[in-house]
Motif scaffolding. Structure first.
Motif, short mmCIF file in Angstrom:
data_model
loop_
_atom_site.label_atom_id
_atom_site.label_comp_id
_atom_site.label_asym_id
_atom_site.label_seq_id
_atom_site.Cartn_x
_atom_site.Cartn_y
_atom_site.Cartn_z
N THR A 474 0.62 -1.12 -0.05
CA THR A 474 0.02 0.02 -0.03
C THR A 474 0.89 1.10 0.00
O THR A 474 0.29 2.14 -0.47
CB THR A 474 -0.99 0.01 1.18
N GLY A 475 2.16 1.18 0.41
CA GLY A 475 3.00 2.30 0.46
C GLY A 475 2.65 3.07 1.90
O GLY A 475 2.94 4.25 1.91
N LEU A 476 1.88 2.58 2.81
CA LEU A 476 1.50 3.26 4.02
C LEU A 476 2.21 2.78 5.20
O LEU A 476 2.76 1.64 5.33
CB LEU A 476 -0.18 3.03 4.19
N TRP A 477 2.06 3.68 6.41
CA TRP A 477 2.84 3.35 7.63
C TRP A 477 1.58 2.83 8.63
O TRP A 477 0.75 3.75 8.76
CB TRP A 477 3.52 4.26 8.21
N PRO A 478 1.84 1.88 9.22
CA PRO A 478 0.63 1.48 10.33
C PRO A 478 1.20 2.02 11.53
O PRO A 478 2.22 2.48 11.93
CB PRO A 478 1.09 -0.05 10.41
N THR A 479 0.12 2.43 12.57
CA THR A 479 0.14 2.67 13.70
C THR A 479 -0.71 1.79 14.72
O THR A 479 -1.73 1.37 14.17
CB THR A 479 -0.13 4.21 13.95
N ASP A 480 -0.19 1.63 16.09
CA ASP A 480 -0.98 0.81 16.77
C ASP A 480 -2.07 1.79 17.37
O ASP A 480 -3.17 1.19 17.77
CB ASP A 480 0.01 0.43 18.09
N GLU A 481 -2.00 2.94 17.47
CA GLU A 481 -2.83 3.79 18.30
C GLU A 481 -3.01 5.24 17.51
O GLU A 481 -2.01 5.73 16.93
CB GLU A 481 -2.41 4.01 19.72
N THR A 482 -4.07 5.77 17.60
CA THR A 482 -4.20 7.24 17.14
C THR A 482 -3.60 8.32 18.21
O THR A 482 -3.09 7.94 19.09
CB THR A 482 -5.69 7.65 17.27
N PRO A 483 -3.63 9.43 17.72
CA PRO A 483 -3.04 10.48 18.39
C PRO A 483 -3.89 10.88 19.95
O PRO A 483 -3.45 11.39 20.52
CB PRO A 483 -2.95 11.76 17.68
N GLY A 484 -4.93 10.19 19.93
CA GLY A 484 -5.83 10.19 21.10
C GLY A 484 -5.61 8.91 21.99
O GLY A 484 -6.47 8.59 23.06
N ASP A 485 -4.65 8.10 21.74
CA ASP A 485 -4.27 6.88 22.41
C ASP A 485 -5.03 6.12 22.43
O ASP A 485 -5.02 5.11 23.24
CB ASP A 485 -3.78 7.36 23.87
N ASP A 486 -6.01 5.85 21.21
CA ASP A 486 -6.96 4.69 21.25
C ASP A 486 -6.51 3.75 20.20
O ASP A 486 -5.67 4.15 19.05
CB ASP A 486 -8.20 5.33 20.85
N ALA A 487 -6.77 2.63 20.49
CA ALA A 487 -6.58 1.52 19.33
C ALA A 487 -7.05 1.83 18.08
O ALA A 487 -8.31 2.13 18.14
CB ALA A 487 -6.72 0.11 19.99
N VAL A 488 -6.55 1.30 17.21
CA VAL A 488 -7.10 1.52 15.68
C VAL A 488 -7.99 0.28 15.23
O VAL A 488 -7.52 -0.95 15.51
CB VAL A 488 -6.06 1.87 14.66
N LEU A 489 -8.92 0.71 14.36
CA LEU A 489 -9.92 -0.41 13.72
C LEU A 489 -9.16 -1.08 12.73
O LEU A 489 -8.86 -1.96 12.18
CB LEU A 489 -11.03 0.13 13.55
N TYR A 490 -8.49 -0.06 11.77
CA TYR A 490 -7.58 -0.48 10.58
C TYR A 490 -6.25 0.18 10.86
O TYR A 490 -6.09 1.24 11.62
CB TYR A 490 -8.37 0.32 9.29
N PRO A 491 -5.26 -0.26 10.20
CA PRO A 491 -3.69 0.06 10.65
C PRO A 491 -3.36 1.61 10.31
O PRO A 491 -2.09 1.93 10.88
CB PRO A 491 -3.15 -0.94 10.21
N TYR A 492 -3.95 1.98 9.35
CA TYR A 492 -3.30 3.35 8.69
C TYR A 492 -4.17 4.44 8.78
O TYR A 492 -5.36 4.28 8.79
CB TYR A 492 -3.27 3.14 7.08
#
Length: 705
Positions: A474-492
């Motif tokens: 995809t050319g994208l970077w995953p993250t475990d959490e958003t800037p609100g420190d909440d877990a993500v439903l989708y990784p990007y």
């Protein structure tokens, strides 16, 4: 502001003479809903309406932050109980509402009205009257080196003699800061609570918690001024030790007054880690030290437009960062760096994200100091202090903050130890590198310092780690959490990609400024940034199924699945146009659609649509957030929409706490704090925007009603 006889509450022109003057409270109707917060040299105080200490905090080489307060330590079995965490954060506010005393002088008579003045970052003054025509003035300050002083002057205005009974309250517990989070990322076990009191000699007190390794000691009830009056004191005859509770200790004082006379008493405390008790750079407790400031006029009019609301917000939020959020950290090699806390009460931790935006206010204040500060010695004191802090923080984040997994963690105690477990937040990796780029922009003469930071190798390691995280497909970077420190439903996550692109382009420019073409890796960074932008626009640009407009999705899996949402924490999305992430008419239109959606009821999970103060919030905490009001105000300013600016400014003013600072979230029906009264990030953003508008001549919009 019903019930506050407060010059600040005048709802007329911002040019009224109310701001930066003492705030008057009628305590029979309404008490302050926020502590008085002052500090210096890493020692912070939170005070009640009478100048008594509800929390003193200081650096500890093992625990980070330790606190002295009149209530029990956080319950270490309830870190994962968010309601308990919220309630514990409100302890000081409950103490104020219930008139429960903090550390210091307590009078045994009711006080109906009080005037509170915070003339400097390290000084607070409280004036009120007692029965029997006795007038009280209490000045609390943190002096150079971190010692805490309470000066209490009582004047008898009558032509007859009188007497007064009062107490020095020493009901205190020495605790480690809880570090309790609503989105707990891994609690650090608390030391046991064990408080021991001893009276070393008359007037000299000592409180220790050997389990914590911290000590509060000093002298109390010392008569500094006595005009032919008499006093008597009931000193404790026994030592006291309690576990899992504060000490239960009051020292009664009986004061006698001649006609038209006064008495001045002084309390002086030092709060330190045990092993550093006698190494603190400070004045000898047996000497007078730098105490001549008592009784002086601290209203020196350092700030221009002193009495406007905009200046009040600027001054108070700059001072809050300088006084309560910056902590000098001395390493084993005796080098001093600076940790910046998000706040000194709820979460006294370092967060790269929050720190970046706090520093933005300091940078802008330094750059535009001629528009903000009078041309006097204190102006140069401010700007030299700011330079010292921003440089010291770069030293801390690149040399002290640990990266056991190669990346910066979610948050840190001030020793540099990660507070949370190995959660990878993409945006947190970008902010230190952006901070380094910004530093050279604001301080171009410090090129050698920036080059030294680069040559530590941390920047290259972080960039290499980021490249390794990229999804090739995809050319994208995953993250475990958003800037609100909440877990993500989708990784990007969209705003993290905007930020990552901005950081890479800035880092590319930095390399070009510091190195010759043969030395720089800017070409590879530029290629990476270009590819990132292309992939982000391709994967996140989608048509909203209900609105029928193209916008940027909040999250995606890169396989055609998306979520539509915008959060008050997603500040990079707001700056997508000004950072030139979006450039073509179609891209800019998509960005406008995204912002319009995010700042409207269509953003069902994020926007609180309850009048009269609706606004963008977060799933993290209910209600409109001050960061949401900021986004609304800044977006209107970007569009030069003066009507929308006034609307957003009205909400911002409603959310301002009486001392000029801002909370995390507010009640939409009252504008009052509903979550985290101590939160430096929103005030920093608003303050930086005020500086920008002042420099552009647009501040006039905020000065009109």
């Amino acid at each position: 502001m019903s019930g506050t006889e407060n010059q600040h509450s005048q709802q007329g022109s911002d040019d009224s003479c109310g701001y930066s003057q003492p705030t008057h409270f009628d305590l029979r109707i309404r008490k302050p809903d926020k502590t008085v917060d002052i500090g210096q040299d890493g020692v912070s105080l939170s005070l009640d309406a009478y100048g008594r200490i509800l929390q003193a905090s200081t650096f500890h080489p093992e625990h980070g932050i330790v606190v002295a307060s009149p209530f029990e330590q956080f319950d270490g079995s309830r870190f994962y109980d968010p309601e308990y965490v919220r309630d514990y954060r409100k302890r000081m506010l409950c103490w104020i509402q219930e008139s429960r005393p903090g550390l210091g002088i307590s009078f045994r008579s009711d006080v109906s009205k009080v005037a509170i003045n915070i003339p400097k970052a390290n000084v607070a003054i409280f004036d009120f009257a007692l029965e029997k025509d006795l007038n009280v003035s209490i000045q609390v300050q943190v002096v150079k080196g971190g010692d805490i002083l309470q000066w209490v002057t009582v004047e008898n205005d009558k032509a007859t003699a009188t007497a007064l009974d009062c107490d020095v309250n020493l009901c205190v517990s020495l605790n480690r800061a809880s570090y309790g989070q609503l989105t707990e990322g891994g609690p650090i076990p608390l030391p046991k609570s064990r408080n021991i009191f001893s009276l070393t000699n008359r007037g000299s007190v000592n409180v220790t918690n050997p389990e914590l390794g911290a000590r509060l000691f000093g002298e109390v009830g010392r008569i500094v001024k006595l005009e032919g009056n008499f006093t008597s004191v009931e000193w404790p005859s026994n030592d006291q030790e309690v576990r899992n509770a504060p000490l239960d200790l009051n020292i009664p004082h009986h004061l006698g007054f001649e006609p038209h006379s006064s008495i001045t008493l002084k309390n002086r405390f030092r709060f330190v880690a045990d092993e550093e008790s006698y190494q603190l750079v400070s004045h000898n407790l047996d000497g007078e030290g730098n105490e001549s400031e008592e009784g002086t006029n601290h209203n020196d009019f350092t700030w221009l437009k002193q009495f406007t609301l905009t200046t009040y917000i600027l001054r108070r939020n700059v001072d809050y960062i300088l006084a309560n959020c910056t902590v000098p950290v001395v390493s084993a090699s005796k080098e001093t760096s600076v940790c910046i806390l998000t706040d000194h009460v709820a979460l006294p931790l370092g967060w790269n994200r929050d720190n970046y935006w706090q520093l933005r206010l300091l940078y802008e204040s330094h750059k535009h100091s001629s528009l903000l500060l009078c041309d006097n010695g204190l102006r140069w004191e401010y700007i030299s202090r700011i330079h010292e802090i921003v440089k010291g923080h770069l030293d801390w984040v690149f040399k002290v903050a640990q990266r056991p997994n190669g990346y910066w963690h979610r948050s840190y105690i001030i020793t540099g130890k990660p507070k949370d477990g190995p959660v990878f937040q993409l945006d947190q990796q970008c902010y230190p590198l952006l901070e380094l780029c910004d530093y050279l922009d604001y301080f171009p003469a410090d090129m050698a310092f920036v080059r030294d930071i680069l040559e530590l190798g941390v920047v290259n390691k972080v960039v290499d780690l980021l490249q390794s995280k990229r999804d090739i497909k995809t050319g994208l970077w995953p993250t475990d959490e958003t800037p609100g420190d909440d877990a993500v439903l989708y990784p990007y996550h969209f705003s993290s990609h905007v930020l990552l692109w901005h950081m890479l382009t800035r880092l590319c420019d930095l390399h070009d400024r510091l190195y010759s073409p043969s030395q720089t890796s800017s070409f590879a960074l530029d290629e990476l940034a270009t590819s990132l932008r292309t992939s982000t626009l391709r994967n996140f640009t989608v048509t909203h199924p209900d609105l029928g407009k193209d916008m940027f999705a909040y999250l995606t899996d890169g396989q055609g699945n998306h979520t539509f949402y915008h959060d008050a924490n997603d500040i990079p999305t707001l700056f997508a146009e000004s950072w030139s992430f979006v450039t073509t008419p179609a891209e800019i239109r998509t960005w406008h659609n995204t912002m319009a959606f995010g700042l409207s009821p269509a953003n069902k999970q994020g926007y609180c649509n309850i009048p009269p103060y609706p606004g963008l919030g977060s799933v993290h905490s209910p209600g409109p957030w001050v960061l949401g009001y900021f986004q609304e105000l800044a977006y209107a300013a970007m569009r030069k929409d003066e009507e929308d600016m006034r609307t957003a400014w009205g909400k911002t003013k409603s959310a301002m706490q009486w001392d000029g600072t801002f909370s995390e979230a507010v009640d939409p029906m009252t504008g009052k704090c509903s979550s985290k009264a101590w939160f430096s990030w929103p005030g920093s953003m608003i303050g930086a925007l005020v500086v920008q508008l002042r420099s552009e001549g647009l501040e006039r919009v905020l000065l009109e009603d």
